[in-house]
Motif scaffolding. Structure first.
Motif, PDB file in Angstrom:
ATOM      1  N   VAL A  33      25.835  -2.028  57.035  1.00 45.16           N
ATOM      2  CA  VAL A  33      25.212  -3.267  57.518  1.00 45.16           C
ATOM      3  C   VAL A  33      24.295  -3.838  56.442  1.00 45.16           C
ATOM      4  O   VAL A  33      23.479  -3.116  55.866  1.00 45.16           O
ATOM      5  N   GLU A  34      24.445  -5.129  56.179  1.00 40.93           N
ATOM      6  CA  GLU A  34      23.574  -5.797  55.217  1.00 40.93           C
ATOM      7  C   GLU A  34      22.302  -6.240  55.923  1.00 40.93           C
ATOM      8  O   GLU A  34      22.345  -6.693  57.071  1.00 40.93           O
ATOM      9  N   VAL A  35      21.167  -6.115  55.237  1.00 40.63           N
ATOM     10  CA  VAL A  35      19.871  -6.445  55.822  1.00 40.63           C
ATOM     11  C   VAL A  35      19.179  -7.507  54.965  1.00 40.63           C
ATOM     12  O   VAL A  35      19.042  -7.335  53.761  1.00 40.63           O
ATOM     13  N   VAL A  36      18.770  -8.590  55.625  1.00 44.42           N
ATOM     14  CA  VAL A  36      17.981  -9.633  54.976  1.00 44.42           C
ATOM     15  C   VAL A  36      16.565  -9.520  55.537  1.00 44.42           C
ATOM     16  O   VAL A  36      16.366  -9.593  56.749  1.00 44.42           O
ATOM     17  N   MET A  37      15.607  -9.318  54.653  1.00 40.45           N
ATOM     18  CA  MET A  37      14.221  -9.147  55.065  1.00 40.45           C
ATOM     19  C   MET A  37      13.563 -10.511  55.272  1.00 40.45           C
ATOM     20  O   MET A  37      13.812 -11.446  54.515  1.00 40.45           O
ATOM     21  N   LEU A  38      12.717 -10.589  56.306  1.00 37.23           N
ATOM     22  CA  LEU A  38      11.929 -11.786  56.582  1.00 37.23           C
ATOM     23  C   LEU A  38      10.469 -11.441  56.342  1.00 37.23           C
ATOM     24  O   LEU A  38      10.000 -10.400  56.812  1.00 37.23           O
ATOM     25  N   THR A  39       9.758 -12.291  55.624  1.00 35.25           N
ATOM     26  CA  THR A  39       8.346 -12.029  55.394  1.00 35.25           C
ATOM     27  C   THR A  39       7.552 -13.323  55.330  1.00 35.25           C
ATOM     28  O   THR A  39       8.011 -14.303  54.769  1.00 35.25           O
ATOM     29  N   ALA A  40       6.382 -13.299  55.942  1.00 36.28           N
ATOM     30  CA  ALA A  40       5.475 -14.443  55.876  1.00 36.28           C
ATOM     31  C   ALA A  40       4.558 -14.316  54.671  1.00 36.28           C
ATOM     32  O   ALA A  40       3.870 -15.253  54.313  1.00 36.28           O
ATOM     33  N   HIS A  41       4.564 -13.159  54.044  1.00 33.98           N
ATOM     34  CA  HIS A  41       3.671 -12.878  52.919  1.00 33.98           C
ATOM     35  C   HIS A  41       4.514 -12.518  51.699  1.00 33.98           C
ATOM     36  O   HIS A  41       5.270 -11.559  51.734  1.00 33.98           O
ATOM     37  N   ALA A  42       4.387 -13.274  50.648  1.00 37.29           N
ATOM     38  CA  ALA A  42       5.172 -13.031  49.437  1.00 37.29           C
ATOM     39  C   ALA A  42       4.564 -11.866  48.647  1.00 37.29           C
ATOM     40  O   ALA A  42       4.061 -12.033  47.548  1.00 37.29           O
ATOM     41  N   ASN A  43       4.614 -10.676  49.230  1.00 36.91           N
ATOM     42  CA  ASN A  43       4.111  -9.474  48.579  1.00 36.91           C
ATOM     43  C   ASN A  43       5.228  -8.901  47.720  1.00 36.91           C
ATOM     44  O   ASN A  43       6.175  -8.292  48.223  1.00 36.91           O
ATOM     45  N   THR A  44       5.127  -9.109  46.427  1.00 41.90           N
ATOM     46  CA  THR A  44       6.181  -8.731  45.498  1.00 41.90           C
ATOM     47  C   THR A  44       6.523  -7.247  45.575  1.00 41.90           C
ATOM     48  O   THR A  44       7.696  -6.882  45.541  1.00 41.90           O
ATOM     49  N   ASP A  45       5.515  -6.387  45.688  1.00 38.64           N
ATOM     50  CA  ASP A  45       5.767  -4.939  45.727  1.00 38.64           C
ATOM     51  C   ASP A  45       6.621  -4.552  46.933  1.00 38.64           C
ATOM     52  O   ASP A  45       7.561  -3.766  46.812  1.00 38.64           O
TER      53      ASP A  45
END
Length: 127
Positions: free
Chosen positions: A76-88
């Motif tokens: 299964v492919e996973v696309v992450m969602l984030t409200a915070h552009a935390n590069t790490d």
């Protein structure tokens, strides 16, 4: 691309409900989960092409959920969602096998393109 089976995992129910409806109108088959543990139960009983996974969630966060999904459902492919552009965190999730990430609030057209790309990658990998 219609018929792509998507699981949307996010603990923000109003956001999840609205996004699921918008994706459904674009021909995607969408189920939702309010957190990581619930998502794993749903995935045990259903087949998905792509998972949209929020990084910041109460309880089991997105990184722990990603790890469990990749262990149990590596196809299964996973696309992450984030409200915070935390590069790490983004780099860490990509290193753990996430397909890509999208900043919230997500542009629906961009998100649909990423879902379609992820589904095509999954299908070509399974051949």
């Amino acid at each position: 691309m219609t018929g792509v089976r998507v699981l949307l995992i996010d603990d923000e129910v109003p956001y999840t409900d609205a996004l699921a409806k918008r994706l459904g109108r674009r021909g995607l088959s969408v189920m939702t989960a309010g957190g990581g543990a619930q998502a794993l139960e749903i995935m045990a009983a259903n087949v998905f092409d792509v998972v949209l996974l929020d990084i910041k969630m109460a309880g089991m966060d997105g990184i722990k959920t990603l790890s469990a999904i990749k262990r149990r459902h590596p196809e299964v492919e996973v696309v992450m969602l984030t409200a915070h552009a935390n590069t790490d965190i983004v780099i860490s999730s990509l290193a753990m096998g996430a397909f890509d990430y999208v900043l919230k609030p997500a542009d629906v057209e961009e998100l649909v393109r990423k879902i379609e790309d992820a589904a095509m990658t999954k299908r070509s990998d399974s051949k």
